[in-house]
Scaffold this active site. Structure first.
Site, mmCIF file in Angstrom:
data_model
loop_
_atom_site.group_PDB
_atom_site.id
_atom_site.type_symbol
_atom_site.label_atom_id
_atom_site.label_comp_id
_atom_site.label_asym_id
_atom_site.label_seq_id
_atom_site.Cartn_x
_atom_site.Cartn_y
_atom_site.Cartn_z
ATOM 1 N N GLU A 181 52.513 32.382 52.833
ATOM 2 C CA GLU A 181 53.901 31.982 52.643
ATOM 3 C C GLU A 181 54.517 32.807 51.505
ATOM 4 O O GLU A 181 53.873 33.038 50.482
ATOM 5 C CB GLU A 181 53.933 30.493 52.294
ATOM 6 C CG GLU A 181 55.272 29.958 51.848
ATOM 7 C CD GLU A 181 55.170 28.533 51.330
ATOM 8 O OE1 GLU A 181 56.224 27.894 51.186
ATOM 9 O OE2 GLU A 181 54.040 28.057 51.056
ATOM 10 N N HIS A 184 13.011 28.158 8.223
ATOM 11 C CA HIS A 184 13.535 28.713 6.976
ATOM 12 C C HIS A 184 15.060 28.778 7.098
ATOM 13 O O HIS A 184 15.578 29.215 8.122
ATOM 14 C CB HIS A 184 12.983 30.113 6.720
ATOM 15 C CG HIS A 184 13.464 30.688 5.397
ATOM 16 N ND1 HIS A 184 12.958 30.262 4.187
ATOM 17 C CD2 HIS A 184 14.412 31.599 5.118
ATOM 18 C CE1 HIS A 184 13.597 30.910 3.210
ATOM 19 N NE2 HIS A 184 14.475 31.726 3.752
ATOM 20 N N ASN A 236 55.587 49.726 45.244
ATOM 21 C CA ASN A 236 54.661 48.916 44.464
ATOM 22 C C ASN A 236 53.602 49.819 43.837
ATOM 23 O O ASN A 236 53.165 50.803 44.452
ATOM 24 C CB ASN A 236 53.991 47.889 45.392
ATOM 25 C CG ASN A 236 53.776 46.570 44.699
ATOM 26 O OD1 ASN A 236 54.487 46.224 43.767
ATOM 27 N ND2 ASN A 236 52.798 45.821 45.173
ATOM 28 N N LEU A 239 56.514 32.976 48.410
ATOM 29 C CA LEU A 239 56.967 32.056 47.367
ATOM 30 C C LEU A 239 58.100 32.691 46.582
ATOM 31 O O LEU A 239 58.139 33.913 46.388
ATOM 32 C CB LEU A 239 55.809 31.714 46.420
ATOM 33 C CG LEU A 239 54.605 31.002 47.048
ATOM 34 C CD1 LEU A 239 53.517 30.800 45.993
ATOM 35 C CD2 LEU A 239 55.019 29.667 47.647
ATOM 36 N N ARG A 271 56.831 47.317 40.248
ATOM 37 C CA ARG A 271 57.666 48.348 40.871
ATOM 38 C C ARG A 271 57.746 49.588 39.980
ATOM 39 O O ARG A 271 57.709 49.510 38.751
ATOM 40 C CB ARG A 271 59.066 47.805 41.127
ATOM 41 C CG ARG A 271 59.091 46.640 42.119
ATOM 42 C CD ARG A 271 58.729 47.098 43.518
ATOM 43 N NE ARG A 271 58.788 45.991 44.489
ATOM 44 C CZ ARG A 271 58.589 46.122 45.782
ATOM 45 N NH1 ARG A 271 58.325 47.318 46.282
ATOM 46 N NH2 ARG A 271 58.656 45.074 46.576
ATOM 47 N N THR A 302 15.920 20.967 2.537
ATOM 48 C CA THR A 302 17.168 21.701 2.740
ATOM 49 C C THR A 302 17.707 21.568 4.152
ATOM 50 O O THR A 302 18.906 21.414 4.383
ATOM 51 C CB THR A 302 16.944 23.206 2.425
ATOM 52 O OG1 THR A 302 16.286 23.315 1.172
ATOM 53 C CG2 THR A 302 18.252 23.951 2.391
ATOM 54 N N GLU A 326 46.979 34.918 43.230
ATOM 55 C CA GLU A 326 45.689 35.591 43.344
ATOM 56 C C GLU A 326 44.912 35.393 42.051
ATOM 57 O O GLU A 326 45.472 34.994 41.026
ATOM 58 C CB GLU A 326 45.873 37.090 43.601
ATOM 59 C CG GLU A 326 46.562 37.809 42.449
ATOM 60 C CD GLU A 326 46.672 39.312 42.655
ATOM 61 O OE1 GLU A 326 46.174 39.794 43.683
ATOM 62 O OE2 GLU A 326 47.232 39.986 41.780
ATOM 63 N N ASN A 361 42.164 37.585 39.493
ATOM 64 C CA ASN A 361 41.362 38.744 39.132
ATOM 65 C C ASN A 361 40.220 38.245 38.265
ATOM 66 O O ASN A 361 40.380 37.271 37.521
ATOM 67 C CB ASN A 361 42.181 39.794 38.370
ATOM 68 C CG ASN A 361 43.205 40.470 39.273
ATOM 69 O OD1 ASN A 361 43.040 40.533 40.480
ATOM 70 N ND2 ASN A 361 44.281 40.960 38.681
#
Length: 964
Positions: free
Chosen positions: A191, A916, A229, A193, A220, A815, A288, A290
């Site tokens: 689709e 230690h 692109n 968007l 672009r 300690t 997507e 990456n």
């Protein structure tokens, strides 16, 4: 010790990674394979010719060069499993496995994954048949105009079509003409968007996500988003279109859900996760993923990182990201402009000389090389995207201006670049936008949702005189309908105090409401009044509906227990007043009492009257600032398991809600036999009881006459509190006291004991001038009497089943002992310390153990075999259960001496560790921590030796370093 790092890749992203890693003091040298002109012999950075597609060769190169970390830049090696292969070869590698990298290498996998885990994305379908794909494009009920090659296509495998015909041509190009090779064997049709496209990256260690500043790439080729692109012509960060609230939403609904989903599917995601998002009118949706830094996003984001990138990557690989979250520059903006070759993204020339690089750097800019090569000392073009110029300035307009100046200073024939990177963000910042209440941080819709959710709780508190309906401007109460003839109205108001801090830290919000109601309602009882109705005030910086609902549900439940109506309240969302996750509570109660039944009846109280004490449920709600300070200094924390069965945490114990006395005590107060009632809140026993007495009278209490809960004994001991501090701050087990005539004391006590635990605890006495109004006798004895019980059971807990039972040997101060105790108290620990043994009496290490409720022994000579044989004959193992091993916090000479004790060596063969408190051999001796601080080192830790015996007088110790 500084280490060597290998960065895999050759672009601007890899130059930026090497540049940032080289800034770390932990990094001695960065190799880049194959690299470019910018990474060739550049300070701590140099190139390597190792073939990165040959993972065995890369592993051998790492062994030969003593490389301790490999950072993978591009997607192709990740998809090919370089992380899997190097990890199998014992080499740390930053990035996801091949299975995890499917989020990028297979778009069909990703879309199915998003659907499985209900992560918002565009509607879609995948195809291996071009005819079926075109049929779907023409028949879909949504604009199916985005066509993607499912495999890797170097960032260019996405076609956004303007028509169905163009989308079908894209399918043909990808699947039949193989424009993207094998990457197009499967296509995804999506689709289209609408909205703003944003990049949100994060670090992930498989559990925790750490978002980076959001960025926006410009795909672009030309200004105004015109032209073909590309792989990206520039980027800026942070993107002002993403508010802090929206970024948090993206973190929760996209990034965290993705990492959680991968973990649930058995494929933990470790590395950098990049979510390409569309900000639609329905919220952000994933375009997507990456599985690595973007290019050019890496070049614009990394310069904003304040933290040491090497340290961040190590935190990711060691699964400790939650405790080492990266810090970012919040007062700056970054712009990156890409300089590309003429003809890009098509064919382009190579070997053109580049000049002006020094001038650009003199302008305070970072120039990251991508498609460049060195030949005869000259920098030449060798790729489509040649350079990225990055500027960091106070805001986006200034950063863009500076980056463009840098681009103007650099020259190579036919260079192509954009001058408007960030133009949408700058327009967004400059446009005149009307502010909304939600913009300012107040979400009215969330408040309305809360009201709807809590209405049933309030309605359930309805009583005669009131219908408890929320939503009006004010509440009404009908005293006549409640049965009153000549009433006096009584009011009380209070807050919960810093007990709230524990509730918020423990994320336990269901009981704190009872504390609020009880504090107010118990004040009404002090006047002899019946509670009629209650109003609450809930204030926060940002409304969390679930948290608020839990709190108010607790308030409503307490109102039902108290017999009063929850008539109304106020939810105040005040951004900037409260930090995230914090809230405050206040309450207001109104009650009534018939005129002749009011308390206290001061004129009736006389010397010799009896004081009856009613048990508290615990600490109630007073003194929690001191409680928190005591816990902070103790060996426990709020998550420490306590209780006889270990089924309760210390936080849960302290959050035991304040007792409500109205229903159980109101009939007694109305009997006419009670002269005064005081509930014990802030000010403890010493300051609350005098409030209901005539000035000439006081009370003497005997602490041995009532049961003091173990929590008070622990607070007394752990805080080293005086008797006066205990009595002035805490209720010490008495939630309320009543003053009654001596002759009626047994009858009243019996009536109370039918509903509450109560005792006769003292008497009223004449007050001598200058003497204290309240004397508490034997308080120290009472606290001491319960102490042994408290240490062995309720506070410290018994030996827990299933945990390894170990003893700790100390040679003095111990300690490391406190850290060991704190660690083993946590649920996640596999060990429990059941015995601490010192070779010196009265040392601080023994006191630390005693404060933690751990049995101790003193052995003047660790090295005496007869002593150890005698210890076993005394039944030490049977008593303390030391069956799994010993941990030594000892000097080396003590350790050697220990092993001469043959009985000990044989009894615990293979079960002895020695610690230690520094990294050996750099910092030795008893003052290791001091030496570390004096040396100014930035990384420290401890050294753990596994102790084994080869001969009676010989020792082998293999050290393993645990970094902190």
């Amino acid at each position: 010790m500084a280490e060597r790092v290998l960065v895999v890749g050759s672009g601007g992203r890899e130059h930026a990674l090497a540049w940032k890693l080289a800034q770390s003091p932990h990094v001695k040298h960065v190799f880049v394979a194959p690299g470019n002109a910018g990474t060739a012999d550049n300070g701590k950075i140099s190139n390597s010719a190792v073939p990165v597609s040959d993972h065995a060769a890369v592993a051998q190169f790492c062994r030969d060069q003593d490389i301790r970390l490999v950072v993978v830049g591009p997607e192709v090696p990740l998809a090919a499993g370089i992380v899997d292969d190097l990890t199998a070869a014992g080499i740390k590698c930053f990035g996801p496995t091949a299975k995890a990298a499917q989020l990028e290498s297979s778009k069909s996998f990703t879309k199915a994954f998003l659907d499985r885990h209900e992560i918002p994305t565009a509607r879609w379908k995948s195809f291996t048949d071009p005819k079926a794909a075109c049929a779907f494009i023409n028949s879909a009920t949504f604009p199916a105009l985005v066509v993607k090659a499912s495999g890797l296509a170097a960032g260019k495998g996405v076609i956004v079509a303007s028509s169905k015909e163009e989308a079908c041509r894209a399918v043909t190009d990808i699947m039949q003409d193989k424009s993207f090779g094998t990457a197009g064997e499967t296509v995804v049709v999506e689709e289209l968007l609408e909205g703003e496209e944003i990049s949100c990256l994060c670090f992930s260690d498989g559990v925790t996500v750490a978002p980076m500043p959001p960025a926006q790439d410009h795909k672009r080729l030309m200004d105004g988003d015109e032209g073909p692109n590309t792989g990206g012509m520039g980027a800026y960060s942070p993107a002002p279109q993403i508010s802090k609230d929206l970024l948090q939403k993206i973190r929760e609904t996209v990034l965290q859900k993705t990492v959680d989903g991968m973990r649930k599917e058995g494929v933990p995601y470790v590395g950098v996760l990049y979510a390409g998002l569309m900000l639609t009118k329905d919220g952000p949706k994933v375009l997507e993923f990456n599985c690595r830094f973007g290019d050019p996003e890496c070049q614009v984001i990394l310069p904003l990182l304040r933290s040491d990138l090497y340290e961040v990557m190590q935190a990711v690989l060691s699964r400790k990201l939650a405790s080492s979250m990266p810090a970012w520059r919040e007062d700056s903006a970054a712009v990156t402009v890409v300089m590309a070759s003429q003809g890009y993204p098509g064919t382009y020339p190579k070997g053109l000389e580049i000049t002006g690089l020094t001038k650009a750097r003199q302008l305070g800019l970072e120039v990251f090389h991508a498609g460049t090569a060195l030949r005869d000392g000259r920098v030449l073009t060798s790729g489509g995207r040649v350079l990225t110029v990055t500027a960091i300035r106070e805001d986006l307009p200034a950063a863009l201006q500076a980056a463009n100046l840098g681009v103007a200073a650099i020259h190579f024939q036919g260079a192509i670049f954009r001058r408007d990177i960030g133009h949408r963000a700058i327009a967004f910042l400059r446009q005149s936008r009307g502010l909304t209440y939600k913009n300012s941080g107040v979400d009215i819709e969330a408040g309305n949702t809360l009201v709807q959710k809590i209405k049933p709780f309030a309605a359930a508190t309805s009583r005669s005189g009131c219908n408890a309906e929320l939503g009006g401007f004010a509440g009404l109460f009908d005293l006549k309908a409640a049965g009153y003839r000549d009433p006096i109205l009584v009011s009380g108001t209070d807050g919960v105090g810093t007990k709230l801090k524990i509730a918020q830290e423990c994320q336990k919000h269901d009981t704190i409401g009872q504390d609020l109601v009880a504090l107010c309602v118990n004040e009404l009882l002090a006047q002899g009044a019946e509670p009629l109705f209650f109003l609450d005030y809930f204030a926060c910086g940002r409304l969390d509906v679930d948290v608020a609902q839990g709190v108010i549900a607790g308030i409503a439940d307490a109102c039902k227990k108290a017999g009063c109506a929850l008539l109304g309240g106020e939810t105040a969302e005040m951004p900037g007043m409260y930090p995230p996750g914090e809230y405050d509570l206040a309450g207001f109660a109104v009650g009534a009492v018939e005129r002749g039944q009011m308390l206290p009846q001061l004129d009736r109280i006389t010397e010799g009257d009896v004081v009856i004490g009613v048990a508290s449920s615990g600490v109630h709600s007073n003194g929690f600032s001191l409680v928190r300070k005591i816990v902070e200094k103790s060996s426990l924390d709020f998550s420490s398991r306590v209780g006889v069965a270990g089924d309760q945490t210390l936080g849960e114990l302290l959050l035991t809600p304040t007792k409500l006395y109205s229903k159980s005590l109101l009939p007694v107060l109305r009997s006419g036999h009670v002269k005064a009632f005081a509930h014990i809140t802030g000010g403890g026993l010493l300051e609350n009881i005098p409030r209901v007495l005539p000035g000439s009278l006081g009370v003497v209490l005997d602490a041995l006459t009532w049961k003091i809960p173990e929590i008070f004994c622990w607070l007394h001991k752990e805080g080293n509190l005086s008797e006066e501090e205990m009595a002035r701050t805490f209720n010490c087990g008495l939630g309320a006291v009543l003053v009654v005539q001596k002759e009626m004391a047994q009858q009243v006590l019996g009536d109370i004991q039918g509903h509450e635990t109560a005792w006769s605890v003292g008497r009223v006495v004449s007050l001598q001038k200058g003497s204290d109004s309240v004397k508490v006798l034997n308080l120290h004895r009472a606290l001491q009497a319960n102490r042994s019980l408290c240490v062995q059971s309720h506070i410290q807990g018994k030996i827990q089943a299933g945990k390894m039972k170990v003893a700790v040997l100390i040679s003095g101060t111990g300690t490391n002992l406190e850290a060991l105790i704190n660690s083993t108290k946590k649920d996640t620990s596999y060990a429990q310390i059941v015995l601490v043994i010192s070779n010196k009496p009265g040392v601080e290490g023994l006191r630390k153990a005693e404060r933690a409720g751990i049995p101790t022994r003193v052995s003047i000579s660790f090295c005496n075999s007869h002593h150890w044989l005698g210890l076993q004959q005394e039944g030490a193992d049977e008593c303390y259960g030391v069956t799994h091993g010993l941990v030594g916090s000892l000097g080396f000479s003590f350790l050697v001496c220990l092993l001469k004790a043959n009985n000990l060596s044989s009894a615990f063969a293979g079960k002895i560790l020695n610690i230690h408190p520094s990294l050996l051999p750099s910092f030795k001796g008893a003052h290791a921590h001091k030496l570390v601080l004096q040396a100014g080192v930035r990384v420290t830790g401890c050294t753990v030796h596994f102790v084994a015996v080869s001969t009676p007088a010989a020792l082998r110790a293999a050290g393993k370093i645990y970094w902190k």
